[in-house]
Enzyme design. Structure first.
Site, mmCIF file in Angstrom:
data_model
loop_
_atom_site.group_PDB
_atom_site.id
_atom_site.type_symbol
_atom_site.label_atom_id
_atom_site.label_comp_id
_atom_site.label_asym_id
_atom_site.label_seq_id
_atom_site.Cartn_x
_atom_site.Cartn_y
_atom_site.Cartn_z
ATOM 1 N N HIS A 1 -0.060 61.042 77.704
ATOM 2 C CA HIS A 1 0.096 61.012 76.053
ATOM 3 C C HIS A 1 0.780 59.258 75.918
ATOM 4 O O HIS A 1 1.379 58.884 77.155
ATOM 5 C CB HIS A 1 0.641 61.888 75.516
ATOM 6 C CG HIS A 1 0.122 63.025 75.077
ATOM 7 N ND1 HIS A 1 -0.145 64.192 75.769
ATOM 8 C CD2 HIS A 1 -0.497 63.523 74.009
ATOM 9 C CE1 HIS A 1 -0.911 65.073 75.337
ATOM 10 N NE2 HIS A 1 -1.332 64.627 74.013
ATOM 11 N N LYS B 1 5.824 59.924 72.478
ATOM 12 C CA LYS B 1 5.596 61.417 72.571
ATOM 13 C C LYS B 1 6.899 61.810 72.842
ATOM 14 O O LYS B 1 7.388 61.366 73.863
ATOM 15 C CB LYS B 1 4.583 61.983 73.396
ATOM 16 C CG LYS B 1 4.316 63.466 73.145
ATOM 17 C CD LYS B 1 3.082 63.903 73.671
ATOM 18 C CE LYS B 1 3.051 65.512 73.623
ATOM 19 N NZ LYS B 1 3.247 66.020 72.234
HETATM 20 P P1 NAD Z 1 5.399 61.123 64.429
HETATM 21 O O1 NAD Z 1 6.868 60.992 65.068
HETATM 22 O O2 NAD Z 1 4.526 59.818 64.357
HETATM 23 O O3 NAD Z 1 5.584 61.658 63.007
HETATM 24 C C1 NAD Z 1 6.458 63.023 62.579
HETATM 25 C C2 NAD Z 1 6.792 62.658 61.183
HETATM 26 O O4 NAD Z 1 7.486 63.671 60.724
HETATM 27 C C3 NAD Z 1 7.542 61.475 60.899
HETATM 28 O O5 NAD Z 1 6.836 60.698 59.875
HETATM 29 C C4 NAD Z 1 9.054 61.864 60.520
HETATM 30 O O6 NAD Z 1 9.657 60.997 59.796
HETATM 31 C C5 NAD Z 1 8.665 63.331 59.827
HETATM 32 N N1 NAD Z 1 9.696 64.081 59.590
HETATM 33 C C6 NAD Z 1 10.891 64.099 60.379
HETATM 34 N N2 NAD Z 1 11.613 64.856 59.790
HETATM 35 C C7 NAD Z 1 11.094 65.377 58.540
HETATM 36 C C8 NAD Z 1 11.684 66.081 57.534
HETATM 37 N N3 NAD Z 1 12.796 66.995 57.787
HETATM 38 N N4 NAD Z 1 10.686 66.497 56.446
HETATM 39 C C9 NAD Z 1 9.681 65.873 56.538
HETATM 40 N N5 NAD Z 1 8.876 64.867 57.714
HETATM 41 C C10 NAD Z 1 9.740 64.894 58.554
HETATM 42 O O7 NAD Z 1 4.618 62.217 65.270
HETATM 43 P P2 NAD Z 1 3.060 62.714 65.413
HETATM 44 O O8 NAD Z 1 2.450 62.075 66.489
HETATM 45 O O9 NAD Z 1 2.463 62.652 63.898
HETATM 46 O O10 NAD Z 1 3.020 64.151 65.908
HETATM 47 C C11 NAD Z 1 3.806 65.083 65.350
HETATM 48 C C12 NAD Z 1 3.884 66.452 65.787
HETATM 49 O O11 NAD Z 1 2.578 66.786 65.932
HETATM 50 C C13 NAD Z 1 4.536 66.420 67.480
HETATM 51 O O12 NAD Z 1 5.078 67.506 67.588
HETATM 52 C C14 NAD Z 1 3.183 66.280 68.190
HETATM 53 O O13 NAD Z 1 3.239 66.913 69.221
HETATM 54 C C15 NAD Z 1 2.275 67.285 67.373
HETATM 55 N N6 NAD Z 1 0.770 66.984 67.395
HETATM 56 C C16 NAD Z 1 0.125 68.057 67.505
HETATM 57 C C17 NAD Z 1 -1.364 68.135 67.376
HETATM 58 C C18 NAD Z 1 -2.216 69.387 67.367
HETATM 59 O O14 NAD Z 1 -3.313 69.159 67.305
HETATM 60 N N7 NAD Z 1 -1.330 70.432 67.281
HETATM 61 C C19 NAD Z 1 -2.001 66.821 67.733
HETATM 62 C C20 NAD Z 1 -0.992 65.597 67.546
HETATM 63 C C21 NAD Z 1 0.100 65.882 67.549
#
Ligand code: NAD
Length: 270
Positions: A157, A161
């Site tokens: 990744h 991450k």
């Molecule tokens: P990222 O860090 O780009 O985004 C996370 C967002 O959440 C940020 O904008 C952050 O400010 C926000 N956040 C933090 N605290 C918060 C709160 N209290 N209220 C609202 N928002 C808040 O991360 P990302 O790459 O978008 O990934 C997010 C999650 O999704 C990770 O756990 C990642 O592993 C997961 N993910 C899952 C899949 C899937 O298919 N299940 C795919 C991609 C990523």
């Protein structure tokens, strides 16, 4: 029929932007509100701007209760502690809560399951893509048929991450464990360093690589005497997860309260 009114949590994140863009392109859904943390650089900004769309006149808010008022569904790609808090808010409101956040502890998983019993319709998956969920079925089958082969799961990744192994690697590990009828937690090897000794029979190994902008590559290696099978999935962009999450929200809207996975959404039998 009226649109499903969707709140996007983590609107300023990589997945948040992909989900906002996907909602705009999906009939039957409309963006109700966008949530991010209080000190987020995107707080107060128009969500259209975050997703490369024209202005949508919806500013990013940090007020979860106000965002959820009048909503039907919450799409949540944030962080484990945030998803647990959101599940506690979604349950009494009977919302659809699609959780893509990975890296949860067993206790956090338990709190989410409890919210599923308290009225929410939750779909939680470490990967919302169709391809990975098909791959999980193939892994389950291959690990059952090749019961003596060593299984190793390698994931790569991007360098932002924060959790390892990835939620997808664990999902694939779970599929392999189900194929062998063993408990994943008791049979996992999470990384190796130093004098590790020989590989214990029947274990499922995990290795995580981090670098650049890789959206997500996963290979399940089944290694036997004089041959190897490698089952690989490569995500080319985040739209596959966003579209899968929206598909899950539309599906869950017609289900009774509970905790579901993507295999339920896609109708895959085990
Ligand atoms: P990222 O860090 O780009 O985004 C996370 C967002 O959440 C940020 O904008 C952050 O400010 C926000 N956040 C933090 N605290 C918060 C709160 N209290 N209220 C609202 N928002 C808040 O991360 P990302 O790459 O978008 O990934 C997010 C999650 O999704 C990770 O756990 C990642 O592993 C997961 N993910 C899952 C899949 C899937 O298919 N299940 C795919 C991609 C990523």
């Amino acid at each position: 029929m009226t649109d499903l009114k969707v709140v996007v949590a983590g609107a300023g994140g990589r997945m948040g932007a992909a989900v906002i863009a996907a909602i705009a392109a999906t009939p039957g859904l409309s963006l109700h509100a966008a949530l991010d943390r209080q000190d987020s650089p995107v707080a107060g900004k128009d969500v259209g701007q975050l997703a490369g769309l024209p202005p949508l006149a919806i500013p990013v808010t940090c007020d979860s209760e106000a965002a959820l008022a009048g909503a039907d569904a919450l799409i949540d790609f944030t962080a484990p502690t945030v998803s647990v808090l959101l599940a506690e808010l979604a349950a009494p409101r009977g919302l659809v809560h699609v959780i893509g956040t990975t890296g949860m502890t067993a206790e956090e998983d338990w709190s989410i399951a409890k919210a599923g019993q308290a009225g929410a319709r939750i779909v939680k998956s470490g990967n919302f893509s169709l391809g990975v969920n098909v791959l999980a079925g193939l892994v389950r089958q291959a690990s059952r048929m090749l019961a003596e082969y060593d299984i190793e799961i390698v994931e790569t990744h991007h360098n932002r991450k924060v959790d390892a192994p990835s939620g997808t690697a664990l999902l694939l590990g779970q599929a392999a464990a189900e194929g062998r009828d063993i408990d994943l937690d008791r049979n996992s090897v999470r990384g190796r360093d130093g004098h590790t000794g020989a590989r214990p029979n029947g274990t499922i190994g995990f290795a995580s690589l981090r670098g650049g902008t890789v959206v997500g590559d996963h290979t399940v290696l089944l290694a036997g005497p004089s041959e190897r099978i490698e089952l690989t999935h490569r995500a080319e962009n985040r739209s596959i997860f966003a579209h899968g999450a929206l598909h899950a929200a539309l599906w869950a809207n017609n289900q009774p309260p509970g905790l579901y996975g993507m295999a339920d959404v896609l109708g895959f039998s085990r």
